[in-house]
Design a protein around this motif. Sequence first.
Motif, PDB file in Angstrom:
ATOM      1  N   SER A 147       0.778  -1.245  -0.006  1.00 52.82           N
ATOM      2  CA  SER A 147       0.059  -0.105  -0.082  1.00 52.82           C
ATOM      3  C   SER A 147       0.804   1.258  -0.162  1.00 52.82           C
ATOM      4  O   SER A 147       2.183   1.054  -0.174  1.00 52.82           O
ATOM      5  N   LEU A 148       0.337   2.501  -0.053  1.00 52.78           N
ATOM      6  CA  LEU A 148       0.927   3.492   0.271  1.00 52.78           C
ATOM      7  C   LEU A 148       1.925   3.529   1.319  1.00 52.78           C
ATOM      8  O   LEU A 148       2.853   4.037   1.288  1.00 52.78           O
ATOM      9  N   ARG A 149       1.618   3.095   2.547  1.00 55.18           N
ATOM     10  CA  ARG A 149       2.241   3.039   3.603  1.00 55.18           C
ATOM     11  C   ARG A 149       3.676   2.189   3.445  1.00 55.18           C
ATOM     12  O   ARG A 149       4.570   2.168   4.170  1.00 55.18           O
ATOM     13  N   THR A 150       3.801   1.235   2.300  1.00 56.19           N
ATOM     14  CA  THR A 150       4.853   0.794   2.046  1.00 56.19           C
ATOM     15  C   THR A 150       5.903   1.945   1.668  1.00 56.19           C
ATOM     16  O   THR A 150       7.221   1.305   1.920  1.00 56.19           O
ATOM     17  N   PHE A 151       5.496   2.889   1.215  1.00 52.57           N
ATOM     18  CA  PHE A 151       6.623   4.062   0.799  1.00 52.57           C
ATOM     19  C   PHE A 151       6.144   5.005   1.779  1.00 52.57           C
ATOM     20  O   PHE A 151       5.678   6.031   1.392  1.00 52.57           O
ATOM     21  N   PRO A 152       7.207   5.163   2.873  1.00 50.50           N
ATOM     22  CA  PRO A 152       6.882   6.314   3.856  1.00 50.50           C
ATOM     23  C   PRO A 152       7.261   7.816   3.264  1.00 50.50           C
ATOM     24  O   PRO A 152       6.520   8.915   3.738  1.00 50.50           O
ATOM     25  N   TRP A 153       7.788   7.579   2.018  1.00 50.80           N
ATOM     26  CA  TRP A 153       8.282   9.124   1.501  1.00 50.80           C
ATOM     27  C   TRP A 153       7.037   9.521   0.600  1.00 50.80           C
ATOM     28  O   TRP A 153       7.339  10.641   0.223  1.00 50.80           O
ATOM     29  N   ALA A 154       5.997   8.791   0.376  1.00 49.71           N
ATOM     30  CA  ALA A 154       5.127   9.045  -0.676  1.00 49.71           C
ATOM     31  C   ALA A 154       3.914   9.739  -0.034  1.00 49.71           C
ATOM     32  O   ALA A 154       3.716   9.399   1.234  1.00 49.71           O
TER      33      ALA A 154
END
Length: 462
Positions: A86-93
């Motif tokens: 999910s978007l949480r996989t990429f904290p910089w997103a």
Amino acid sequence: MIARRRSTLGILGAILAGMSPAGALADNPIIQTRFTADPAPLVHDGVVYLYTGHDEDDANGFHMLDWRLYSSTDMVNWTDRGSPASLRTFPWAKQDNGAWAPQVIARGGKFYLYAPVRVAGDPDTAIGVAVANRPEGPFRDPLGKPLIAARFGAIDPTVAIDDDGQAYLYWGNPDLWYVRLNPDMTSFSGPVTKVAKPIDYQEGPWFYKRGSHYYMAYASTCCPEGIGYAMSDRATGPWVHKGPVMDPNAASTGNHPGIIDYKGHSYLFGFHYELNFAMTPIHHERRSVTVRQFTYNEDGTIPRLLWWDDRGVDQIEPLDPYREVEAETIAWTSRIRRDRDRPYRWAPGVTTAQEADGRIYVTRVADRSYIMVGGVDFGRGAANFAASVARVQGRPTITLHLDRVDGPVIGTLALKDDAAPDWHSQATTVTGANGIHDLFLVFHGSGDALFDFDRWEFRRSD
């Protein structure tokens, strides 16, 4: 003899509306429990893993927070594998939107997910990479930053590994770019290169090699978008435009191809909007993944295909009911039906949920909803049916029908009330189940949250 897929869309709805089931439709879209988009199929160890985008139920424009995964070994029954990233996989997103079109590839015992996401503090989209040890994930970001910077029009990544081991990552809207990935699949060497794109290229590239030919399929000429393709004798082009695979259709603003060979057959995945139109005649970005089988021409070119229709593809092999089958293995559900006054209407249905430990199960089981499982091989006969359930209330039943939602009844499991959240098995006897049939599990009870359903199996009579 393997059963051929039958037309099943809306049979229950037609019966409830007093209509003849003869007007029922077939099996596209292949996922009905959620809105899915941007299909990215991966063939691995004899299984098709279908990664998709996920349009939220409230989406008007694009509203996407995670990616979904489904799997199949027969191209008819699809098992929900939950959300591998999910978007949480990429904290910089940015976390409020932007889980756009992904693709996953296997290499060296690991799985690499490439996805475009919006960068916090930047108006543009970048491409991130995440890694997992299993197709189902969970995927984790090894870099903590984008792989491809936002300034390169980074959207819709597609990845393939050439015969010499060199991996290539393509992407782009409205231009077409690529890099050569390093063997670690999380870095690249050499420049970011823009190539001359095919004349009708828009976005959503799908890059692959088959035989001696390299292919670049893509969403063409917005909007609406069709599917076009180009070919080359090198992984880096030049790309020679070969024409449309599918002409655009006014009912669908977008499209997005995914192409695989599986068990001797070739398949094109894309999407349409029929689940959205089951809810409303107004167009929203709530898409539904579709599939079509095709055969390459002798020279390797792809034939021109008609727009997506409701018919799915033929089943490759029957399903074995004498092993545990996940309840979220579904060929069709009752979520949409066909009515007299308009082509599609929302209907009582089921959905799926994912627990913290990764378990996927069927939930929100409503009265008069059903799950259809295609091409079930009962062999010489079944004696018992068992279901693993939890949170049972209202004395619901599971009635087992063959071939049609109102077809022959082979058994009814009357569930005992047990509101406890613990999974437990309940069973009943069955008669008349032999040979290959479509299986309808029809649910009755008072309410729209009758029980949660994890898995089922039959036991042989011999």
